[in-house]
Design a protein around this motif. Structure first.
Motif, PDB file in Angstrom:
ATOM      1  N   ARG A 218       0.850  -1.187   0.000  1.00 28.07           N
ATOM      2  CA  ARG A 218       0.000   0.000   0.000  1.00 28.07           C
ATOM      3  C   ARG A 218       0.889   1.242   0.000  1.00 28.07           C
ATOM      4  NH1 ARG A 218      -4.623   0.058   4.303  1.00 28.07           N
ATOM      5  NH2 ARG A 218      -5.619  -1.128   2.619  1.00 28.07           N
ATOM      6  N   THR A 233      -4.604   6.778  -2.194  1.00 27.05           N
ATOM      7  CA  THR A 233      -4.080   5.524  -1.658  1.00 27.05           C
ATOM      8  C   THR A 233      -4.135   4.459  -2.742  1.00 27.05           C
ATOM      9  OG1 THR A 233      -4.869   6.070   0.565  1.00 27.05           O
ATOM     10  CG2 THR A 233      -4.327   3.766   0.136  1.00 27.05           C
ATOM     11  N   ASP A 235      -3.407   0.314  -3.348  1.00 23.90           N
ATOM     12  CA  ASP A 235      -3.088  -1.027  -2.867  1.00 23.90           C
ATOM     13  C   ASP A 235      -2.617  -1.880  -4.035  1.00 23.90           C
ATOM     14  OD1 ASP A 235      -4.034  -0.175  -0.449  1.00 23.90           O
ATOM     15  OD2 ASP A 235      -5.604  -1.702  -0.256  1.00 23.90           O
TER      16      ASP A 235
END
Length: 265
Positions: A218, A233, A235
């Motif tokens: 991440r 963000t 992942d």
């Protein structure tokens, strides 16, 4: 074009600051820099992206190949407007808007194209020089790990069920320019100064979660855009995944490079 410029600013520090200003905690700060190579060597990966700004949250998914420098991202637009797909191939970015928004594209084309080399020449940004320190696609964000300075260990957390160690770091774009190859350094300095002027941001705070194999699971970036905080963000999961990514047909594409350069200037 401020949003695009901010993305460039976040990517511009690749390979630049490894070990600079690292903390003296009981861990090796190079683990963050090394995660770039370890993640890239793991092959392609699926990704999930979340962006939050001004009370709105956008979510999407896609694929990134750090070695091949290709990527695909599909984001769900707010208020049920449909999905927007972005494809990164070489030094070009292609965007496909949902059908109800395609009518606003000149010529009614399904895709629009941004040629980074041409855009750079018109705006004073040397993308070829910056390529030594960054990438223009989501996979290029891995390169920032090599440039992480002021590294601190936050703790241990699970990401999608995988045990990880959480680190924080800061990217200084002007210091990144000083780590560029000598032959390109002056050009990179001018380009990064231009990016900072466009984005209004010299440093980029980041966080990274690294698994036991040393791979980034991440990454989180915090940026400023027109006085507002933008958080992104990403992942990474299912390492080893493959996906053939190609540029869309020219007959279905409208080149907006000149228009984008005018707006950026």
């Amino acid at each position: 074009m401020n949003r695009f410029s901010l993305m460039l600013a976040a990517l511009a520090a690749a390979g630049a600051l490894a070990g600079c200003g690292a903390s003296s905690d009981d861990f090796n700060p190079d683990v963050v820099a090394q995660a770039a190579d370890k993640t890239a060597s793991a092959g392609g990966a699926k990704m999930a992206i979340t962006m939050s700004a001004d009370g709105q949250t956008l979510k999407g998914n896609g694929f990134a190949d750090a070695k091949g420098r290709t990527a695909r991202v599909t984001m769900a637009l707010p208020q049920g407007a449909g999905d927007m797909t972005t494809v990164f191939v070489g030094r070009a970015i292609y965007m496909r808007f949902p059908p109800q928004l395609q009518k606003s594209v000149p010529g009614g084309k399904a895709w629009v194209k941004l040629d980074l080399d041409r855009f750079g020449k018109k705006t004073g940004i040397d993308f070829q020089g910056l390529q030594s320190t960054s990438g223009s696609d989501p996979s290029g964000q891995l390169d920032q790990l090599r440039g992480a300075g002021h590294v601190k260990k936050v703790g241990t957390e699970k990401v999608r069920g995988t045990d990880t160690t959480h680190y924080s770091a800061t990217i200084d774009l002007r210091k990144a320019a000083e780590r560029a190859p000598a032959a390109q350094r002056e050009s990179v300095r001018r380009s990064i100064d231009k990016i900072i002027k466009l984005s209004g941001q010299r440093t980029v705070p980041m966080e990274v979660w690294i698994d036991k194999a040393g791979r980034a699971r991440r990454m989180k970036f915090t940026q400023k855009q027109q006085g507002k905080t933008v958080e992104a963000t990403m992942d990474l999961y299912d390492f080893g995944t493959r996906e053939a990514i190609k540029a869309p047909p020219a007959s279905e594409t409208k080149d907006i490079t000149d228009l984008a350069a005018q707006q950026a200037g």
